[in-house]
Design a protein around this motif. Structure first.
Motif, PDB file in Angstrom:
ATOM      1  N   THR A 354       0.835  -1.225   0.000  1.00 16.09           N
ATOM      2  CA  THR A 354       0.000   0.000   0.000  1.00 16.09           C
ATOM      3  C   THR A 354       0.853   1.252   0.000  1.00 16.09           C
ATOM      4  OG1 THR A 354      -0.118  -0.053   2.407  1.00 16.09           O
ATOM      5  CG2 THR A 354      -1.876  -1.182   1.172  1.00 16.09           C
ATOM      6  N   GLY A 355       2.176   1.127   0.352  1.00 14.16           N
ATOM      7  CA  GLY A 355       3.090   2.268   0.401  1.00 14.16           C
ATOM      8  C   GLY A 355       3.516   2.595   1.814  1.00 14.16           C
ATOM      9  N   GLY A 356       4.767   2.983   1.979  1.00 16.20           N
ATOM     10  CA  GLY A 356       5.299   3.385   3.288  1.00 16.20           C
ATOM     11  C   GLY A 356       5.850   2.237   4.109  1.00 16.20           C
ATOM     12  N   GLU A 357       5.846   0.983   3.586  1.00 16.73           N
ATOM     13  CA  GLU A 357       6.381  -0.156   4.354  1.00 16.73           C
ATOM     14  C   GLU A 357       7.924  -0.132   4.348  1.00 16.73           C
ATOM     15  OE1 GLU A 357       4.184  -0.363   1.966  1.00 16.73           O
ATOM     16  OE2 GLU A 357       2.475  -1.635   2.508  1.00 16.73           O
ATOM     17  N   LYS A 358       8.500  -0.567   5.459  1.00 13.94           N
ATOM     18  CA  LYS A 358       9.967  -0.657   5.581  1.00 13.94           C
ATOM     19  C   LYS A 358      10.481  -1.996   5.069  1.00 13.94           C
ATOM     20  CE  LYS A 358      10.504   2.494   9.508  1.00 13.94           C
ATOM     21  NZ  LYS A 358      11.006   2.632  10.898  1.00 13.94           N
ATOM     22  N   SER A 359       9.610  -3.020   5.051  1.00 18.65           N
ATOM     23  CA  SER A 359       9.998  -4.333   4.554  1.00 18.65           C
ATOM     24  C   SER A 359       8.760  -5.064   4.061  1.00 18.65           C
ATOM     25  CB  SER A 359      10.704  -5.143   5.655  1.00 18.65           C
ATOM     26  OG  SER A 359       9.819  -5.373   6.732  1.00 18.65           O
ATOM     27  N   PHE A 360       8.999  -6.163   3.368  1.00 15.28           N
ATOM     28  CA  PHE A 360       7.889  -6.940   2.815  1.00 15.28           C
ATOM     29  C   PHE A 360       8.272  -8.424   2.862  1.00 15.28           C
ATOM     30  CE2 PHE A 360       5.988  -8.821  -1.155  1.00 15.28           C
ATOM     31  CZ  PHE A 360       4.697  -8.934  -0.664  1.00 15.28           C
ATOM     32  N   THR A 361       7.386  -9.245   3.506  1.00 15.46           N
ATOM     33  CA  THR A 361       7.644 -10.669   3.621  1.00 15.46           C
ATOM     34  C   THR A 361       6.731 -11.418   2.656  1.00 15.46           C
ATOM     35  OG1 THR A 361       8.264 -10.417   5.938  1.00 15.46           O
ATOM     36  CG2 THR A 361       7.706 -12.635   5.182  1.00 15.46           C
ATOM     37  N   CYS A 362       7.339 -12.313   1.866  1.00 21.27           N
ATOM     38  CA  CYS A 362       6.580 -13.079   0.893  1.00 21.27           C
ATOM     39  C   CYS A 362       7.236 -14.436   0.678  1.00 21.27           C
ATOM     40  CB  CYS A 362       6.469 -12.311  -0.422  1.00 21.27           C
ATOM     41  SG  CYS A 362       8.082 -11.995  -1.203  1.00 21.27           S
ATOM     42  N   LEU A 363       6.607 -15.275  -0.156  1.00 26.58           N
ATOM     43  CA  LEU A 363       7.140 -16.600  -0.438  1.00 26.58           C
ATOM     44  C   LEU A 363       8.155 -16.507  -1.578  1.00 26.58           C
ATOM     45  CD1 LEU A 363       6.958 -19.706   0.038  1.00 26.58           C
ATOM     46  CD2 LEU A 363       5.279 -19.750  -1.830  1.00 26.58           C
ATOM     47  N   ASN A 364       9.332 -17.045  -1.328  1.00 29.32           N
ATOM     48  CA  ASN A 364      10.375 -17.131  -2.352  1.00 29.32           C
ATOM     49  C   ASN A 364      10.133 -18.398  -3.155  1.00 29.32           C
ATOM     50  OD1 ASN A 364      12.648 -17.304  -3.938  1.00 29.32           O
ATOM     51  ND2 ASN A 364      14.120 -17.143  -2.257  1.00 29.32           N
ATOM     52  N   TYR A 365       9.614 -18.271  -4.384  1.00 28.41           N
ATOM     53  CA  TYR A 365       9.246 -19.452  -5.156  1.00 28.41           C
ATOM     54  C   TYR A 365      10.454 -20.218  -5.686  1.00 28.41           C
ATOM     55  CZ  TYR A 365       9.280 -15.601  -8.592  1.00 28.41           C
ATOM     56  OH  TYR A 365       9.592 -14.485  -9.324  1.00 28.41           O
ATOM     57  N   TYR A 366      11.673 -19.684  -5.453  1.00 26.64           N
ATOM     58  CA  TYR A 366      12.869 -20.455  -5.815  1.00 26.64           C
ATOM     59  C   TYR A 366      13.212 -21.485  -4.740  1.00 26.64           C
ATOM     60  CZ  TYR A 366      13.845 -17.120  -9.587  1.00 26.64           C
ATOM     61  OH  TYR A 366      13.760 -16.353 -10.734  1.00 26.64           O
ATOM     62  N   THR A 367      12.882 -21.168  -3.486  1.00 28.26           N
ATOM     63  CA  THR A 367      13.226 -22.074  -2.367  1.00 28.26           C
ATOM     64  C   THR A 367      12.000 -22.548  -1.604  1.00 28.26           C
ATOM     65  OG1 THR A 367      13.505 -20.200  -0.855  1.00 28.26           O
ATOM     66  CG2 THR A 367      15.454 -20.916  -2.077  1.00 28.26           C
ATOM     67  N   ASN A 368      10.805 -22.001  -1.941  1.00 31.34           N
ATOM     68  CA  ASN A 368       9.566 -22.305  -1.201  1.00 31.34           C
ATOM     69  C   ASN A 368       9.688 -21.949   0.275  1.00 31.34           C
ATOM     70  OD1 ASN A 368       7.996 -23.250  -3.374  1.00 31.34           O
ATOM     71  ND2 ASN A 368       9.030 -25.258  -3.278  1.00 31.34           N
ATOM     72  N   GLU A 369      10.437 -20.903   0.571  1.00 30.55           N
ATOM     73  CA  GLU A 369      10.583 -20.408   1.938  1.00 30.55           C
ATOM     74  C   GLU A 369      10.224 -18.925   1.951  1.00 30.55           C
ATOM     75  OE1 GLU A 369      14.565 -21.124   3.109  1.00 30.55           O
ATOM     76  OE2 GLU A 369      14.341 -23.317   3.236  1.00 30.55           O
ATOM     77  N   GLU A 370       9.819 -18.469   3.150  1.00 34.91           N
ATOM     78  CA  GLU A 370       9.505 -17.052   3.260  1.00 34.91           C
ATOM     79  C   GLU A 370      10.791 -16.220   3.264  1.00 34.91           C
ATOM     80  OE1 GLU A 370       7.028 -16.182   6.589  1.00 34.91           O
ATOM     81  OE2 GLU A 370       5.186 -16.566   5.440  1.00 34.91           O
ATOM     82  N   ILE A 371      10.678 -15.015   2.694  1.00 38.01           N
ATOM     83  CA  ILE A 371      11.829 -14.119   2.620  1.00 38.01           C
ATOM     84  C   ILE A 371      11.379 -12.707   2.934  1.00 38.01           C
ATOM     85  CG2 ILE A 371      11.518 -13.718   0.124  1.00 38.01           C
ATOM     86  CD1 ILE A 371      14.565 -13.552  -0.099  1.00 38.01           C
ATOM     87  N   THR A 372      12.192 -11.955   3.637  1.00 35.49           N
ATOM     88  CA  THR A 372      11.876 -10.562   3.980  1.00 35.49           C
ATOM     89  C   THR A 372      12.720  -9.643   3.113  1.00 35.49           C
ATOM     90  OG1 THR A 372      11.346 -11.167   6.261  1.00 35.49           O
ATOM     91  CG2 THR A 372      11.834  -8.852   5.812  1.00 35.49           C
ATOM     92  N   ILE A 373      12.064  -8.755   2.376  1.00 35.82           N
ATOM     93  CA  ILE A 373      12.739  -7.852   1.451  1.00 35.82           C
ATOM     94  C   ILE A 373      12.761  -6.444   2.050  1.00 35.82           C
ATOM     95  CG2 ILE A 373      12.714  -6.886  -0.885  1.00 35.82           C
ATOM     96  CD1 ILE A 373      11.036  -9.323  -1.724  1.00 35.82           C
ATOM     97  N   PRO A 374      13.932  -5.829   2.221  1.00 37.97           N
ATOM     98  CA  PRO A 374      13.998  -4.450   2.726  1.00 37.97           C
ATOM     99  C   PRO A 374      13.482  -3.470   1.672  1.00 37.97           C
ATOM    100  CG  PRO A 374      16.188  -5.207   2.098  1.00 37.97           C
ATOM    101  CD  PRO A 374      15.284  -6.389   1.972  1.00 37.97           C
ATOM    102  N   LEU A 375      12.765  -2.444   2.124  1.00 42.99           N
ATOM    103  CA  LEU A 375      12.173  -1.477   1.207  1.00 42.99           C
ATOM    104  C   LEU A 375      12.554  -0.054   1.585  1.00 42.99           C
ATOM    105  CD1 LEU A 375       8.551  -2.936   1.036  1.00 42.99           C
ATOM    106  CD2 LEU A 375      10.378  -3.292  -0.626  1.00 42.99           C
TER     107      LEU A 375
END
Length: 402
Positions: A354-375
């Motif tokens: 939505t905007g203004g997030e410091k990070s974003f957690t989603c599924l990494n479809y290369y490893t099928n594990e969750e990953i946190t991306i800095p924003l």
């Protein structure tokens, strides 16, 4: 080694035979502390080098042509004025000192016959070439020595020339057995040190040679010698001095693996065998010419190799630092794939932001594990993806370059 008094005795013996009655034809001063006399000798034209260089003072006949300055120095012009056509009437070595005296005969301005002395002192950094009147009054010298420089003796125009007697030593050519026993035999030093400390003109290497000829350990205490050993040492020493008095010289250079190591007017048997080899010469002048030419060559090689080593060492240090920095940079580029994945995942799931997030957690479809991306909170999902792709491309280019 420096030119010791025994070697100089060989030079004087040679010059006496070659230059008796020789007439000075030309005088040059190729260096600040060197004089070359071109002579017309009975056996033909020759050149005599007189050097007061502190590193390698010497006097000998030479065949090497030296480059002369466009304007002759004052000392050279003075010699030309007084003895430009003088004749050598005598060459001597007073008291087996490291001194050669040339007695010269010439006509003065009035046409009267008069004599001068050209004295060469071969004493390391105190070496000098001194021009005197017959009575010993100094006319000039190639090096001026004032009272501020030496409290023992001034070498200046108008002063009286004398040989400084700073240490009481015996003349080895005239020392008696009794005096030898009293000086050398009673010394608390080693035999080698006792010989060159109590006898004029004996260098450390010649003292070592005398001990070697006598089959006595040179490090043995002189005062600890038995009567038989001391007598044998004196007889060996006397035989060596007899060769000097009779002019029976055998000039030789001793070479080691690096080049010329020692030279002497008499054979150096203490250097026989091992890494050493000896080369004989027909005269002391030939020996000195060869020795100092070789030493000059080695010195130039060492200087050039030293310069090269310094250049190479600097380059090595600089490149080692650069290499370490590049290794660190290369290690940093190992993270480049992470930024590519960040960008792809943001392009895939970025619609959820939505905007203004410091990070974003989603599924990494290369490893099928969750990953946190800095924003970056100031950027949109698309711009954050572009930022990570830019970083990936930069690290990829750096990796390829490194």
């Amino acid at each position: 080694m420096p030119l010791d008094a025994l070697c100089l005795s060989g030079v004087v013996h040679e010059l006496q035979n070659a230059l008796s009655g020789a007439k000075i034809d030309k005088i040059y001063q190729p260096g600040r502390d060197e004089v070359v006399l071109a002579l017309r000798a009975p056996a033909g034209n020759v050149k005599l080098l007189l050097s007061a260089n502190p590193s390698h003072p010497r006097a000998h006949l030479t065949q090497i042509s030296r480059e002369n300055p466009d304007k002759p120095p004052m000392f050279c012009m003075l010699l030309r004025k007084h003895i430009g056509s003088a004749r050598i009437v005598d060459i001597s070595q007073p008291g087996l000192e490291r001194i050669i005296q040339f007695e010269l005969e010439h006509l003065d301005e009035m046409g009267d016959l008069c004599r001068k002395k050209l004295i060469v002192e071969i004493m390391g950094k105190h070496s000098n070439i001194i021009f005197c009147k017959e009575d010993g009054t100094i006319i000039d010298s190639i090096k001026h020595v004032s009272a501020q420089v030496s409290s023992v003796r001034e070498v200046l125009p108008g002063r009286t020339y004398f040989i400084p007697q700073t240490v009481a030593k015996e003349n080895p050519l005239s020392v008696t057995e009794e005096t030898f026993r009293q000086t050398v035999g009673s010394s608390s030093m080693s035999i080698q040190k006792a010989l060159y400390n109590h006898l004029t003109g004996i260098s450390p290497i010649m003292a070592e040679e005398i001990c070697h000829l006598a089959s006595i350990d040179s490090d043995y205490g002189a005062s600890e010698l038995s009567e038989t050993e001391l007598l044998h040492l004196y007889h060996t020493f006397s035989l060596v001095m007899e060769d000097v008095k009779e002019g029976r010289f055998a000039p030789a250079i001793v070479f080691d693996e690096e080049g010329p190591a020692e030279y002497a007017a008499l054979p150096l048997t203490c250097y026989e065998g091992g890494v050493y080899r000896s080369q004989s010469f027909r005269s002391m002048s030939h020996l000195l010419e060869e020795y100092y030419a070789s030493r000059d060559t080695l010195t130039r090689i060492r200087q050039k190799s030293s310069d090269l080593r310094r250049i190479v060492q600097t380059a090595l240090e600089r490149n080692n630092k650069k290499y370490d920095l590049q290794l660190k940079q290369l290690k940093d580029t190992e993270k480049r794939e992470k930024y590519r994945i960040y960008g792809e995942l943001l392009n895939t799931y970025g619609y959820e932001l939505t905007g203004g997030e410091k990070s974003f957690t989603c599924l990494n479809y290369y490893t099928n594990e969750e990953i946190t991306i800095p924003l970056d909170t100031q950027l949109s999902a698309k711009d954050n993806a572009k930022k990570h792709f830019d970083k990936y491309n930069k690290l990829k280019r750096t990796y390829e370059a490194l």
